[in-house]
Design an enzyme around this catalytic site. Sequence first.
Site, PDB file in Angstrom:
ATOM      1  N   GLY A 230       8.616  15.704  48.821  1.00  0.00           N
ATOM      2  CA  GLY A 230       7.144  15.708  48.951  1.00  0.00           C
ATOM      3  C   GLY A 230       7.340  15.357  50.542  1.00  0.00           C
TER       4      GLY A 230
ATOM      5  N   SER B 254      -0.787   7.054  54.508  1.00  0.00           N
ATOM      6  CA  SER B 254       0.858   7.986  53.732  1.00  0.00           C
ATOM      7  C   SER B 254       1.591   8.029  55.483  1.00  0.00           C
ATOM      8  CB  SER B 254       0.410   9.165  53.406  1.00  0.00           C
ATOM      9  OG  SER B 254       1.496  10.420  53.533  1.00  0.00           O
TER      10      SER B 254
ATOM     11  N   ASP C 218       7.142   3.341  46.351  1.00  0.00           N
ATOM     12  CA  ASP C 218       7.843   4.313  45.010  1.00  0.00           C
ATOM     13  C   ASP C 218       8.089   3.254  44.329  1.00  0.00           C
ATOM     14  OD1 ASP C 218       7.547   6.453  46.781  1.00  0.00           O
ATOM     15  OD2 ASP C 218       9.161   6.182  48.508  1.00  0.00           O
TER      16      ASP C 218
END
Length: 440
Positions: free
Chosen positions: A102, A175, A323
């Site tokens: 990603g 993000s 994560d």
Amino acid sequence: MNGGDHASLDWIASPGAPIRGELRVPGDKSVSHRAIMLGALADGISEVQGFLEGEDTRATAAAFAAMGVRIEVPGDGKRIIHGVGLHGLKAPARAIDCGNAGTGMRLLAGLLAGQAFDSELVGDASLSRRPMRRVTEPLALMGARIDTADGGVPPLRINANNGLQGIEISTSVASAQVKSALLLAGLYASGTTEIREPHPTRDYTERMLAAMGWPIEFSPGFARLQGGGQLNPVRINVPADFSSAAFFIVAATVVPGSELLLKGVGLNPRRTGLLDALKAMGADITVVNPREEGGEPVGDLRVRSAALNGIEVPVALVPDMIDEFPALFVAAATAEGVTRVRGAAELRVKESDRIALMAEGLRSLGIRVEETPDGADIHGGSFQGGEIDSGGDHRIAMSFVVAAQLAKESVQIRDCANVATSFPGFAATARSLGLKLSIE
Ligand code: S3P
């Protein structure tokens, strides 16, 4: 074309011995991607040490090779990047395959949005399901023309563009990938690009741009730069990846009698939320020899086993440990009481739906988990043996290897090949520390 999918690879993990010893996990994935991208755009030769030899970051290196950048590999973890300058990339002959990454795809989308040639980005089955409008929509506000497949997913078709405009934007998702895509497009845009985030995210792009001499203002949750300029080549020392260390931090915490030293781990505060959460649960983790390497906080982590208590994970910590939730879920399953996770809906659009897969896997090992749209309540218990589907998600596979160390019987973990995207050599490293793991 969907490249990069693996044949299935299953692991069998079993209850093991205490985890003892010391190790340095592979290089940071986020920093490795950015080192290749910015090194490629610099005027001159950049050298990288500690580069992550994982599939994700190698896919990014291959992307730049396909755009005419010479990248030498003088040894393991080393790269010499012959930067071509901001306007020196060449049109790739075919679609660029970002594999499972990603970060690779979203950052490349921003960088390619300002090029004078068309390009196409494709990915593996997991990446081909992930949302891309979060980057294509703000990039469109800058004048980029990027087509997605139906539903806003890859492939991305990026049209040649010589006229991006800077923007001032407050992003709705916290993000670093979105922020970085906009900053990279901002290098090519006229005027100022200014980004405010709902919660601060990792700032590696900003730090590396500054280290390469690009004027940039940034503070937690804020970044601003002007388009047009040049990047100076640099030497980059990539720290060990905190997200890879996380599996061993949790393993050494939950397996009684363990003591582990993890060396040279990147401790950027936007990455270390798991340490705060685990410490609040009662973990025994100390930072030894804190230092700065290449502008990044780094330290050795000494982890000793400890009994954990369930907590309510502070929502403000979520982006700083985004994560690490698969590993945290495993720690929570060993804790006394309930651990509550909320405000983590982003986990549903990572390499897999990590809330659903972790809940399903833990339940099949006998742990009570209640899922919510943005989190879960995990009830501490004990692990049975069983069979887990990792969904091809590297972090889920590695988390269940940790869980299995405390299981009553062995645990079969399906579809583990993607561990090579972020942690090549995980199985051998795990075994060398006392974890029990075999490959089917
Ligand atoms: C990354 C940012 C994070 C993280 C990913 C790497 C990066 O994604 O989950 O593994 O290198 O910028 P988001 O910023 O989209 O949360």
